[in-house]
Design an enzyme around this catalytic site. Structure first.
Site, PDB file in Angstrom:
ATOM      1  N   PHE A 224      -0.583  16.437   3.833  1.00 23.72           N
ATOM      2  CA  PHE A 224      -1.032  15.899   2.495  1.00 23.72           C
ATOM      3  C   PHE A 224       0.262  15.762   1.684  1.00 23.72           C
ATOM      4  O   PHE A 224       0.676  16.883   1.314  1.00 23.72           O
ATOM      5  CB  PHE A 224      -2.141  16.615   1.916  1.00 23.72           C
ATOM      6  CG  PHE A 224      -2.918  15.770   0.981  1.00 23.72           C
ATOM      7  CD1 PHE A 224      -3.829  14.649   1.733  1.00 23.72           C
ATOM      8  CD2 PHE A 224      -2.703  15.579  -0.182  1.00 23.72           C
ATOM      9  CE1 PHE A 224      -4.431  13.953   0.749  1.00 23.72           C
ATOM     10  CE2 PHE A 224      -3.293  14.904  -1.165  1.00 23.72           C
ATOM     11  CZ  PHE A 224      -4.253  14.169  -0.875  1.00 23.72           C
ATOM     12  N   VAL A 225       0.546  14.603   1.318  1.00 26.88           N
ATOM     13  CA  VAL A 225       1.623  14.521   0.483  1.00 26.88           C
ATOM     14  C   VAL A 225       1.390  13.771  -1.084  1.00 26.88           C
ATOM     15  O   VAL A 225       0.171  13.115  -0.883  1.00 26.88           O
ATOM     16  CB  VAL A 225       2.935  13.469   0.905  1.00 26.88           C
ATOM     17  CG1 VAL A 225       3.269  14.023   2.041  1.00 26.88           C
ATOM     18  CG2 VAL A 225       2.006  11.961   1.365  1.00 26.88           C
TER      19      VAL A 225
ATOM     20  N   GLU B  50       0.934  -1.251  -0.018  1.00 28.61           N
ATOM     21  CA  GLU B  50       0.222   0.134  -0.064  1.00 28.61           C
ATOM     22  C   GLU B  50       0.770   1.527   0.151  1.00 28.61           C
ATOM     23  O   GLU B  50       2.107   1.154   0.424  1.00 28.61           O
ATOM     24  CB  GLU B  50      -1.021   0.009   1.259  1.00 28.61           C
ATOM     25  CG  GLU B  50      -1.801   1.052   1.814  1.00 28.61           C
ATOM     26  CD  GLU B  50      -2.699   1.479   0.413  1.00 28.61           C
ATOM     27  OE1 GLU B  50      -2.512   1.541  -0.786  1.00 28.61           O
ATOM     28  OE2 GLU B  50      -3.901   1.855   0.741  1.00 28.61           O
ATOM     29  N   ASP B  51       0.315   2.480  -0.569  1.00 29.09           N
ATOM     30  CA  ASP B  51       1.012   3.713  -0.524  1.00 29.09           C
ATOM     31  C   ASP B  51       0.987   4.310   0.846  1.00 29.09           C
ATOM     32  O   ASP B  51       2.187   4.522   1.433  1.00 29.09           O
ATOM     33  CB  ASP B  51       0.575   4.374  -1.605  1.00 29.09           C
ATOM     34  CG  ASP B  51      -1.005   4.913  -1.414  1.00 29.09           C
ATOM     35  OD1 ASP B  51      -1.526   4.129  -0.713  1.00 29.09           O
ATOM     36  OD2 ASP B  51      -1.352   5.824  -2.194  1.00 29.09           O
TER      37      ASP B  51
ATOM     38  N   ASP C 187      -3.485   5.971   6.489  1.00 26.63           N
ATOM     39  CA  ASP C 187      -3.946   7.464   7.107  1.00 26.63           C
ATOM     40  C   ASP C 187      -4.869   7.156   8.400  1.00 26.63           C
ATOM     41  O   ASP C 187      -4.508   6.418   9.244  1.00 26.63           O
ATOM     42  CB  ASP C 187      -4.648   8.175   6.070  1.00 26.63           C
ATOM     43  CG  ASP C 187      -4.910   9.540   6.363  1.00 26.63           C
ATOM     44  OD1 ASP C 187      -3.856  10.230   6.911  1.00 26.63           O
ATOM     45  OD2 ASP C 187      -6.033  10.075   6.224  1.00 26.63           O
TER      46      ASP C 187
ATOM     47  N   ARG D 147       0.970  11.492 -10.031  1.00 28.00           N
ATOM     48  CA  ARG D 147       1.369  10.174  -9.516  1.00 28.00           C
ATOM     49  C   ARG D 147       2.650   9.949  -9.914  1.00 28.00           C
ATOM     50  O   ARG D 147       3.527   9.088  -9.494  1.00 28.00           O
ATOM     51  CB  ARG D 147       0.442   9.127  -9.884  1.00 28.00           C
ATOM     52  CG  ARG D 147      -0.942   9.201  -9.207  1.00 28.00           C
ATOM     53  CD  ARG D 147      -1.536   8.018  -9.502  1.00 28.00           C
ATOM     54  NE  ARG D 147      -2.983   7.944  -9.340  1.00 28.00           N
ATOM     55  CZ  ARG D 147      -3.624   7.838  -7.932  1.00 28.00           C
ATOM     56  NH1 ARG D 147      -3.326   7.604  -7.229  1.00 28.00           N
ATOM     57  NH2 ARG D 147      -4.992   7.919  -8.120  1.00 28.00           N
TER      58      ARG D 147
HETATM   59  P1  IMP Z   1      -7.164   5.483   5.156  1.00 30.15           P
HETATM   60  O1  IMP Z   1      -8.577   4.937   4.646  1.00 30.15           O
HETATM   61  O2  IMP Z   1      -7.641   7.024   5.880  1.00 30.15           O
HETATM   62  O3  IMP Z   1      -6.172   4.851   5.766  1.00 30.15           O
HETATM   63  O4  IMP Z   1      -6.851   6.310   3.659  1.00 30.15           O
HETATM   64  C1  IMP Z   1      -5.797   5.554   2.763  1.00 30.15           C
HETATM   65  C2  IMP Z   1      -6.025   6.179   1.571  1.00 30.15           C
HETATM   66  O5  IMP Z   1      -6.226   7.588   1.375  1.00 30.15           O
HETATM   67  C3  IMP Z   1      -4.685   6.128   0.940  1.00 30.15           C
HETATM   68  O6  IMP Z   1      -4.573   4.906   0.099  1.00 30.15           O
HETATM   69  C4  IMP Z   1      -4.580   7.148  -0.126  1.00 30.15           C
HETATM   70  O7  IMP Z   1      -5.224   6.767  -1.380  1.00 30.15           O
HETATM   71  C5  IMP Z   1      -5.585   8.250   0.411  1.00 30.15           C
HETATM   72  N1  IMP Z   1      -4.497   9.205   1.184  1.00 30.15           N
HETATM   73  C6  IMP Z   1      -4.287   9.488   2.588  1.00 30.15           C
HETATM   74  N2  IMP Z   1      -3.472  10.207   2.889  1.00 30.15           N
HETATM   75  C7  IMP Z   1      -3.087  10.764   1.573  1.00 30.15           C
HETATM   76  C8  IMP Z   1      -1.948  11.652   1.168  1.00 30.15           C
HETATM   77  O8  IMP Z   1      -1.523  12.280   2.039  1.00 30.15           O
HETATM   78  N3  IMP Z   1      -1.776  11.838   0.039  1.00 30.15           N
HETATM   79  C9  IMP Z   1      -2.412  11.012  -0.900  1.00 30.15           C
HETATM   80  N4  IMP Z   1      -3.381  10.307  -0.724  1.00 30.15           N
HETATM   81  C10 IMP Z   1      -3.798  10.039   0.498  1.00 30.15           C
HETATM   82 MG    MG Z   2      -3.899   3.939  -1.357  1.00 34.00          MG
END
Ligand code: IMP
Ligand code: MG
Length: 187
Positions: free
Chosen positions: A157-158, A104-105, A108, A170
Site C-alpha cells: 500500500f503506497v 489515473e494514479d 489495483d 496526497r
Molecule cells: P482498483 O479498482 O482496485 O483498481 O482500485 C483503484 C483505486 O484504489 C485507485 O484509484 C486508488 O484510489 C485506490 N488504491 C489502490 N491501491 C492503492 C494504494 O496502494 N494506495 C492508495 N490508493 C490505492
Molecule cells: Mg485513483
C-alpha cells in the site's frame, strides 16, 4: 518538504527525481503517439490522479483539453476495491469522436478503471486509452488494457504524489510505502 508523514512511512518507493524523469518520458511518448491528433482530451480520475495529470500535461506538447471524473468503489475507508463502482462526479465534456486519454494514479484490482472505461466507451470516443502512473499487475482481478504505465509496483500500500492514506498525504512529492505496523498501532 512536509514532515508529518514520517511516522507512517516505511520507505520511499519512488523518489521525486525518479518520478519527474519518468513523467517526462511518458509525456514525450504520448506527444509522439498523438502527434497527428487534432482533438486530444485528457480525463483525470480524481482525486488520486491530480498530481500526475498536472505534471504529465506539462510534458505533452500537443494542444489538448482536460476534464475530471471521480469514481469510487463502495465501502468508504476500505483500502481494497469491492467490485461495485460508481461515478461520483462525471466529466462535463462530450467525448463522441474525440481522442480520450484517461490519466489515473494506480490500478489495483482493475474494477474502477474497468467500469470507467466501459462508461466512457459507451459514449463512442474516436479512441480511448489509459495511462496510469502505477500498476499493481499482480493484484488484477479484471482484465483491462493499460496503454501507458509509469511504474510496475509490488503489492504494497503506497501513498503520496496524489495517492492518499485515509484521504491524507496526497501532497507528498514522492511515492512511499505505508508502515502497516505504525498504522495498526494508531500512530
Ligand atoms: P482498483 O479498482 O482496485 O483498481 O482500485 C483503484 C483505486 O484504489 C485507485 O484509484 C486508488 O484510489 C485506490 N488504491 C489502490 N491501491 C492503492 C494504494 O496502494 N494506495 C492508495 N490508493 C490505492
Ligand atoms: Mg485513483
Amino acid at each position: 518538504m512536509p514532515q508529518s508523514h514520517k511516522k507512517l512511512l516505511k520507505e520511499v518507493l519512488i523518489d521525486e527525481e525518479t518520478l519527474r524523469n519518468r513523467v517526462v518520458e511518458l509525456g514525450q511518448t504520448i506527444t509522439r503517439d498523438y502527434a497527428d491528433c487534432k482533438d486530444l482530451l485528457l480525463i483525470c480520475i480524481l482525486k488520486g490522479g491530480v498530481m500526475f495529470l498536472c505534471d504529465l500535461a506539462r510534458h505533452i506538447d500537443i494542444p489538448h483539453s482536460m476534464d475530471f471524473m471521480a469514481a469510487s468503489s463502495y465501502g468508504i475507508g476500505a483500502r481494497t476495491s469491492t467490485g461495485t463502482v460508481r461515478i461520483d462526479m462525471d466529466i462535463t465534456s462530450h467525448i463522441q469522436d474525440r481522442h480520450v486519454l484517461i490519466v489515473e494514479d494506480i490500478i489495483d484490482s482493475g474494477y474502477t478503471l474497468h467500469f470507467v472505461m466501459q462508461t466512457l466507451q459507451a459514449r463512442k470516443p474516436a479512441s480511448l486509452k489509459l495511462c496510469t502512473l502505477l500498476n499493481k499487475a499482480s493484484r488484477r482481478e479484471v482484465d483491462i488494457t493499460v496503454d501507458y504505465v509509469g511504474f510496475e509496483i509490488e503489492n504494497k500500500f503506497v501513498f503520496g504524489y496524489g495517492l492518499d492514506l485515509d484521504e491524507k498525504y496526497r501532497n507528498l512529492p514522492f511515492i512511499g510505502v505505508v508502515d502497516e505496523e505504525a498504522l495498526k498501532n494508531g500512530i
